[in-house]
Write a protein that holds these residues in place. Structure first.
Motif, PDB file in Angstrom:
ATOM      1  N   ASP A  26       0.825  -1.201   0.000  1.00  0.00           N
ATOM      2  CA  ASP A  26       0.000   0.000   0.000  1.00  0.00           C
ATOM      3  C   ASP A  26       0.864   1.259   0.000  1.00  0.00           C
ATOM      4  O   ASP A  26       0.528   2.243  -0.664  1.00  0.00           O
ATOM      5  N   ALA A  27       1.989   1.219   0.708  1.00  0.00           N
ATOM      6  CA  ALA A  27       2.907   2.365   0.713  1.00  0.00           C
ATOM      7  C   ALA A  27       3.502   2.582  -0.677  1.00  0.00           C
ATOM      8  O   ALA A  27       3.591   3.718  -1.147  1.00  0.00           O
ATOM      9  N   VAL A  28       3.885   1.496  -1.352  1.00  0.00           N
ATOM     10  CA  VAL A  28       4.433   1.607  -2.714  1.00  0.00           C
ATOM     11  C   VAL A  28       3.365   2.146  -3.660  1.00  0.00           C
ATOM     12  O   VAL A  28       3.606   3.083  -4.428  1.00  0.00           O
ATOM     13  N   ARG A  29       2.183   1.564  -3.598  1.00  0.00           N
ATOM     14  CA  ARG A  29       1.089   1.994  -4.483  1.00  0.00           C
ATOM     15  C   ARG A  29       0.781   3.481  -4.274  1.00  0.00           C
ATOM     16  O   ARG A  29       0.643   4.244  -5.229  1.00  0.00           O
ATOM     17  N   GLY A  30       0.684   3.892  -3.026  1.00  0.00           N
ATOM     18  CA  GLY A  30       0.393   5.296  -2.740  1.00  0.00           C
ATOM     19  C   GLY A  30       1.477   6.227  -3.242  1.00  0.00           C
ATOM     20  O   GLY A  30       1.194   7.294  -3.788  1.00  0.00           O
ATOM     21  N   GLY A  31       2.735   5.826  -3.085  1.00  0.00           N
ATOM     22  CA  GLY A  31       3.844   6.650  -3.570  1.00  0.00           C
ATOM     23  C   GLY A  31       3.853   6.782  -5.083  1.00  0.00           C
ATOM     24  O   GLY A  31       4.035   7.878  -5.621  1.00  0.00           O
ATOM     25  N   VAL A  32       3.638   5.666  -5.775  1.00  0.00           N
ATOM     26  CA  VAL A  32       3.629   5.692  -7.241  1.00  0.00           C
ATOM     27  C   VAL A  32       2.435   6.492  -7.758  1.00  0.00           C
ATOM     28  O   VAL A  32       2.570   7.307  -8.681  1.00  0.00           O
ATOM     29  N   GLU A  33       1.277   6.289  -7.156  1.00  0.00           N
ATOM     30  CA  GLU A  33       0.089   7.038  -7.592  1.00  0.00           C
ATOM     31  C   GLU A  33       0.264   8.530  -7.367  1.00  0.00           C
ATOM     32  O   GLU A  33      -0.111   9.338  -8.224  1.00  0.00           O
ATOM     33  N   ARG A  34       0.855   8.910  -6.251  1.00  0.00           N
ATOM     34  CA  ARG A  34       1.083  10.342  -5.967  1.00  0.00           C
ATOM     35  C   ARG A  34       2.090  10.922  -6.941  1.00  0.00           C
ATOM     36  O   ARG A  34       1.920  12.046  -7.439  1.00  0.00           O
ATOM     37  N   ALA A  35       3.159  10.164  -7.224  1.00  0.00           N
ATOM     38  CA  ALA A  35       4.160  10.634  -8.187  1.00  0.00           C
ATOM     39  C   ALA A  35       3.521  10.819  -9.562  1.00  0.00           C
ATOM     40  O   ALA A  35       3.759  11.818 -10.243  1.00  0.00           O
ATOM     41  N   ALA A  36       2.692   9.864  -9.976  1.00  0.00           N
ATOM     42  CA  ALA A  36       2.055   9.943 -11.297  1.00  0.00           C
ATOM     43  C   ALA A  36       1.069  11.100 -11.385  1.00  0.00           C
ATOM     44  O   ALA A  36       0.825  11.635 -12.469  1.00  0.00           O
ATOM     45  N   ALA A  37       0.510  11.523 -10.252  1.00  0.00           N
ATOM     46  CA  ALA A  37      -0.403  12.666 -10.249  1.00  0.00           C
ATOM     47  C   ALA A  37       0.347  13.982 -10.408  1.00  0.00           C
ATOM     48  O   ALA A  37      -0.222  14.983 -10.830  1.00  0.00           O
ATOM     49  N   THR A  38       1.632  13.982 -10.051  1.00  0.00           N
ATOM     50  CA  THR A  38       2.440  15.193 -10.093  1.00  0.00           C
ATOM     51  C   THR A  38       3.379  15.227 -11.302  1.00  0.00           C
ATOM     52  O   THR A  38       3.570  16.271 -11.918  1.00  0.00           O
ATOM     53  N   LEU A  39       3.962  14.091 -11.625  1.00  0.00           N
ATOM     54  CA  LEU A  39       4.943  13.988 -12.713  1.00  0.00           C
ATOM     55  C   LEU A  39       4.310  13.328 -13.925  1.00  0.00           C
ATOM     56  O   LEU A  39       3.544  12.372 -13.785  1.00  0.00           O
ATOM     57  N   ARG A  40       4.656  13.810 -15.105  1.00  0.00           N
ATOM     58  CA  ARG A  40       4.167  13.169 -16.325  1.00  0.00           C
ATOM     59  C   ARG A  40       5.130  12.082 -16.753  1.00  0.00           C
ATOM     60  O   ARG A  40       6.330  12.165 -16.504  1.00  0.00           O
ATOM     61  N   HIS A  41       4.602  11.053 -17.386  1.00  0.00           N
ATOM     62  CA  HIS A  41       5.389   9.982 -18.013  1.00  0.00           C
ATOM     63  C   HIS A  41       6.161   9.132 -16.999  1.00  0.00           C
ATOM     64  O   HIS A  41       7.289   8.716 -17.269  1.00  0.00           O
ATOM     65  N   VAL A  42       5.558   8.862 -15.838  1.00  0.00           N
ATOM     66  CA  VAL A  42       6.192   7.947 -14.883  1.00  0.00           C
ATOM     67  C   VAL A  42       6.259   6.574 -15.547  1.00  0.00           C
ATOM     68  O   VAL A  42       5.258   6.065 -16.050  1.00  0.00           O
ATOM     69  N   SER A  43       7.463   5.981 -15.557  1.00  0.00           N
ATOM     70  CA  SER A  43       7.637   4.711 -16.266  1.00  0.00           C
ATOM     71  C   SER A  43       8.055   3.564 -15.355  1.00  0.00           C
ATOM     72  O   SER A  43       8.068   2.414 -15.775  1.00  0.00           O
ATOM     73  N   GLY A  44       8.394   3.848 -14.105  1.00  0.00           N
ATOM     74  CA  GLY A  44       8.781   2.768 -13.207  1.00  0.00           C
ATOM     75  C   GLY A  44       9.196   3.288 -11.852  1.00  0.00           C
ATOM     76  O   GLY A  44       9.338   4.492 -11.634  1.00  0.00           O
ATOM     77  N   ALA A  45       9.377   2.346 -10.936  1.00  0.00           N
ATOM     78  CA  ALA A  45       9.822   2.695  -9.593  1.00  0.00           C
ATOM     79  C   ALA A  45      10.622   1.540  -9.022  1.00  0.00           C
ATOM     80  O   ALA A  45      10.360   0.373  -9.332  1.00  0.00           O
ATOM     81  N   TRP A  46      11.571   1.862  -8.185  1.00  0.00           N
ATOM     82  CA  TRP A  46      12.414   0.894  -7.510  1.00  0.00           C
ATOM     83  C   TRP A  46      12.288   1.130  -6.019  1.00  0.00           C
ATOM     84  O   TRP A  46      12.458   2.253  -5.542  1.00  0.00           O
ATOM     85  N   VAL A  47      11.970   0.082  -5.276  1.00  0.00           N
ATOM     86  CA  VAL A  47      11.888   0.191  -3.825  1.00  0.00           C
ATOM     87  C   VAL A  47      13.311   0.116  -3.289  1.00  0.00           C
ATOM     88  O   VAL A  47      13.951  -0.932  -3.315  1.00  0.00           O
ATOM     89  N   LYS A  48      13.802   1.239  -2.836  1.00  0.00           N
ATOM     90  CA  LYS A  48      15.183   1.350  -2.386  1.00  0.00           C
ATOM     91  C   LYS A  48      15.340   0.949  -0.922  1.00  0.00           C
ATOM     92  O   LYS A  48      16.366   0.411  -0.527  1.00  0.00           O
ATOM     93  N   GLU A  49      14.314   1.206  -0.120  1.00  0.00           N
ATOM     94  CA  GLU A  49      14.413   0.966   1.312  1.00  0.00           C
ATOM     95  C   GLU A  49      13.023   0.686   1.881  1.00  0.00           C
ATOM     96  O   GLU A  49      12.040   1.258   1.418  1.00  0.00           O
ATOM     97  N   GLN A  50      12.956  -0.211   2.853  1.00  0.00           N
ATOM     98  CA  GLN A  50      11.708  -0.501   3.560  1.00  0.00           C
ATOM     99  C   GLN A  50      11.981  -0.442   5.051  1.00  0.00           C
ATOM    100  O   GLN A  50      12.972  -1.008   5.521  1.00  0.00           O
TER     101      GLN A  50
END
Length: 71
Positions: free
Chosen positions: A20-44
């Motif tokens: 849920d934390a990953v999904r929320g982060g990616v969705e928020r990034a996509a709402a702000t940034l155009r053309h989001v193409s991927g994400a890497w979980v660097k730390e948990q």
């Protein structure tokens, strides 16, 4: 034609799960940034209170493709 991408770091937190934390982060990034193409979980990490997990936090590296200057 070549593409250029930029990577930005963000942190996202959820009281439900890492997913849920990953999904929320990616969705928020996509709402702000155009053309989001991927994400890497660097730390948990987890937040613990009185012996129980109360929150899940992730640090994400989010990749987005930069637009051509002629647009």
């Amino acid at each position: 034609m070549s593409q250029v991408a930029k990577i930005t770091t963000l942190s996202s937190r959820s009281e439900l799960s890492f997913e849920d934390a990953v999904r929320g982060g990616v969705e928020r990034a996509a709402a702000t940034l155009r053309h989001v193409s991927g994400a890497w979980v660097k730390e948990q990490t987890v937040e613990v209170r009185e012996g129980g997990i109360v929150a899940f936090q992730v640090v994400l590296e989010v990749t987005f493709v930069l637009e051509d200057s002629d647009h």
